[in-house]
Design an enzyme around this catalytic site. Sequence first.
Site, PDB file in Angstrom:
ATOM      1  CB  CYS A   2      -0.865   0.050   1.251  1.00  0.00           C
ATOM      2  SG  CYS A   2      -1.963  -1.354   1.420  1.00  0.00           S
ATOM      3  NE  ARG A  28       4.205   1.303  -1.393  1.00  0.00           N
ATOM      4  CZ  ARG A  28       5.309   0.614  -1.159  1.00  0.00           C
ATOM      5  NH1 ARG A  28       6.362   0.807  -1.904  1.00  0.00           N
ATOM      6  NH2 ARG A  28       5.370  -0.259  -0.179  1.00  0.00           N
ATOM      7  CD1 TRP A  75      -1.603  -5.515  -2.397  1.00  0.00           C
ATOM      8  CD2 TRP A  75      -2.574  -5.059  -4.336  1.00  0.00           C
ATOM      9  NE1 TRP A  75      -1.657  -6.678  -3.123  1.00  0.00           N
ATOM     10  CE2 TRP A  75      -2.248  -6.433  -4.308  1.00  0.00           C
ATOM     11  CE3 TRP A  75      -3.211  -4.539  -5.470  1.00  0.00           C
ATOM     12  CZ2 TRP A  75      -2.526  -7.283  -5.378  1.00  0.00           C
ATOM     13  CZ3 TRP A  75      -3.477  -5.395  -6.521  1.00  0.00           C
ATOM     14  CH2 TRP A  75      -3.133  -6.744  -6.471  1.00  0.00           C
ATOM     15  CG  ASN A 101       2.784  -1.035   3.008  1.00  0.00           C
ATOM     16  OD1 ASN A 101       2.241  -2.035   2.541  1.00  0.00           O
ATOM     17  ND2 ASN A 101       3.977  -0.638   2.630  1.00  0.00           N
ATOM     18  N   GLY A 102       1.169  -3.438   5.049  1.00  0.00           N
ATOM     19  CA  GLY A 102       1.745  -4.698   5.544  1.00  0.00           C
ATOM     20  C   GLY A 102       0.661  -5.654   6.002  1.00  0.00           C
ATOM     21  CD  GLU A 483       3.642 -19.182 -17.399  1.00  0.00           C
ATOM     22  OE1 GLU A 483       2.602 -19.565 -17.981  1.00  0.00           O
ATOM     23  OE2 GLU A 483       3.822 -18.009 -17.050  1.00  0.00           O
ATOM     24  CE  LYS A 487       4.620 -15.133 -19.066  1.00  0.00           C
ATOM     25  NZ  LYS A 487       3.626 -15.639 -18.255  1.00  0.00           N
ATOM     26  CD  GLU A 490       2.281 -13.768 -21.960  1.00  0.00           C
ATOM     27  OE1 GLU A 490       1.086 -13.475 -22.065  1.00  0.00           O
ATOM     28  OE2 GLU A 490       2.769 -14.231 -20.906  1.00  0.00           O
ATOM     29  CG  HIS A 506       4.326 -39.419 -30.668  1.00  0.00           C
ATOM     30  ND1 HIS A 506       4.187 -40.689 -31.179  1.00  0.00           N
ATOM     31  CD2 HIS A 506       4.764 -39.576 -29.399  1.00  0.00           C
ATOM     32  CE1 HIS A 506       4.514 -41.580 -30.253  1.00  0.00           C
ATOM     33  NE2 HIS A 506       4.875 -40.920 -29.164  1.00  0.00           N
ATOM     34  CE  LYS A 605      -1.222  -8.635 -14.615  1.00  0.00           C
ATOM     35  NZ  LYS A 605      -0.269  -9.723 -14.899  1.00  0.00           N
TER      36      LYS A 605
HETATM   37  C1  G6P Z   1      -4.496 -12.803 -19.349  1.00  0.00           C
HETATM   38  C2  G6P Z   1      -3.134 -12.403 -18.807  1.00  0.00           C
HETATM   39  C3  G6P Z   1      -2.367 -13.630 -18.339  1.00  0.00           C
HETATM   40  C4  G6P Z   1      -3.178 -14.407 -17.322  1.00  0.00           C
HETATM   41  C5  G6P Z   1      -4.574 -14.747 -17.852  1.00  0.00           C
HETATM   42  C6  G6P Z   1      -5.461 -15.263 -16.741  1.00  0.00           C
HETATM   43  O1  G6P Z   1      -4.338 -13.536 -20.505  1.00  0.00           O
HETATM   44  O2  G6P Z   1      -2.384 -11.726 -19.806  1.00  0.00           O
HETATM   45  O3  G6P Z   1      -1.142 -13.228 -17.750  1.00  0.00           O
HETATM   46  O4  G6P Z   1      -2.508 -15.592 -16.986  1.00  0.00           O
HETATM   47  O5  G6P Z   1      -5.216 -13.577 -18.373  1.00  0.00           O
HETATM   48  O6  G6P Z   1      -5.659 -14.222 -15.847  1.00  0.00           O
HETATM   49  P1  G6P Z   1      -6.016 -14.388 -14.325  1.00  0.00           P
HETATM   50  O7  G6P Z   1      -6.053 -12.980 -13.806  1.00  0.00           O
HETATM   51  O8  G6P Z   1      -7.356 -15.051 -14.274  1.00  0.00           O
HETATM   52  O9  G6P Z   1      -4.951 -15.207 -13.706  1.00  0.00           O
END
Ligand code: G6P
Length: 610
Positions: A2, A28, A75, A101-102, A483, A487, A490, A506, A605
């Site tokens: 926060c 934050r 937050w 904050n914490g 994963e 990364k 994307e 295969h 996001k």
């Molecule tokens: C979007 C984001 C990803 C995330 C996915 C699921 O595609 O770019 O980074 O993994 O959504 O989002 P969530 O908030 O449900 O984990």
Amino acid sequence: MCGIVAFKGNNNNTSKVIFNGLKLLEYRGYDSCGIGVIDNNEIKTFKYKGRVRKTEKRFNESNIKSSIAIGHTRWATHGEPNDINSHPIKSFNGEFAIVHNGIIENYRELKKVLIEKGYEFFTETDTEVLINFIELCVSESNDLDKGISYALSKLEGAFGIVLIKKSNPKIMYAARKGSPLAFGKKGNDFFIASDATPIIEYTKKIIYLDNGQLLKIRNKNFQILDFNLNRISKKFKDVDVELEKVELGDYESYMLKEIMEQPESLKQTILGRIKDDNITLGGIQDYGKPLLETKRIIIIGCGTSWHAGLVAEYFYEKYIKVPVEVEYASEFRYRFPIINKGDVVIVISQSGETADTLEATRIAKKKGAIVLGIVNVVGSSIARLTEEGCYLHAGPEIGVASTKAFTSQLMVLLMIGVKAAYLKKNITQKKFHNMISHLKKIPSQINKVLELNSEIKKISKKIYKKNHSLFMGRGNNFPVALEGALKLKEISYIHAEGYPAAEMKHGPIALIDKEMPVIVICTKSDEYDKMIGNIREVGSRNAIVIGIIDKENKHVKDYLDFSIMVPSTSKDFSPIINQIPLQLLAYHCAILRGCDVDKPRNLAKSVTVE
Ligand code: G6P
């Protein structure tokens, strides 16, 4: 995470110092914002869900001019982000107000004591427990300094706090254990903030409070004390900061910052949960029983969260010993899923707002499953909808590509798995303690991986111009390959696919030539020998082969073009560590290709539409 800004000084400046400062700290967190001032012998608070400007507007409309104020941008960690849970929070008898904050870990024990003494609670926050405890200690000791310092010494967890006292508008206290606080003074104006940015407009001379220090401002003077009230001498130091850069610190992007934050974010995820050789997950205590008795676990998520679920599947089937299915939320919701009585559904989402995951949660609940949430954003829709669950406490994740949320998801899922396996007597107490000690070491082991950053950057220079790539893993490191590929694709737009290594034969092996780099995850595992066979198959077809290895498998180096040696952990937990070099590899490839890593094209996001 926060943001705190506090000010004592010329009352014409109050609103400007607090709100401009809070805007600089919105990185934050920005769930809610509040200000508390002393006006006409009363503490008045203005606090609302939403961004800083909303609270600023309402406060300025009040025309209050106060020479003392505390401000906060939140937050959420305990309690949903609404007006009531926003800070500042007043004590029960109204004598104090605090911004915090914490996380206070022992808030449950303290709350019990306070309730016995007649305290009532109006918010869902640990902060209300904290300020009421301070109020109680001050009234029982009849001494302000002693009461506050005694209360602080009894707190477990992390805090950065500032508090004001209704009956004395000339004093302000701040204290730190874990969460940062900077202090500045210009003439008779005093400034406190979570980082130096809100202060440097007024003075570049800053004192950073250390852990266990209490700052007391009274009239025109200040003192720094420890929690036993011994005086500490500290000097102001010049800070040299460019305002625009501070949010990111020394980082060029949020993604890199969030990758580098992982030792800290994982410590926050573990904080208060792994203690004294035990794992306590407050958020799923009541549902612990169904989890132990269930005949089936279904894990639901999208994107990176789905990958976290796949890692858990390996662990849960091996140690909890129940069948686990991992579903894309978007598929689950449309395919008439069969849910039996007693089935446990674990929903994973960083944002808690992903539309498909939210709808899948509703469906699972409607069909009678016991639904647990693993969510980062407190008070988000999924967090509110699920019966119980665990927050990640990873702090705000701003970069679109998920990094620190993923490792915190794994940590939470594994903590659940380890505890459930032990309670089901599937592992001995010795094994339980051994697993806990491995989990505890992970944040510092990740620090070691991060030290390999420049080595990984060099390796990325060998592959960033390629158009395609393959990631291979086996067992619980197959999801790490998925994963890793996600990364890379994307953020760098290099086509990348993750494969279970044995599946190469295969089909995908047909693609291999010198233009196709292959990244293999090859740390200690039961499938190690087979993995070597797979590596040799791609190597002999001229692929550039990059391996994530550990010292127990170091001779695999002979078959690799480049190797990244990570610290060894138990093979059950290696995905958390093995993911870090893949995040860095993707990051450097993307930067070398000139991509905007924080905002990759076409992505968001939080996907709140189908
Ligand atoms: C979007 C984001 C990803 C995330 C996915 C699921 O595609 O770019 O980074 O993994 O959504 O989002 P969530 O908030 O449900 O984990």
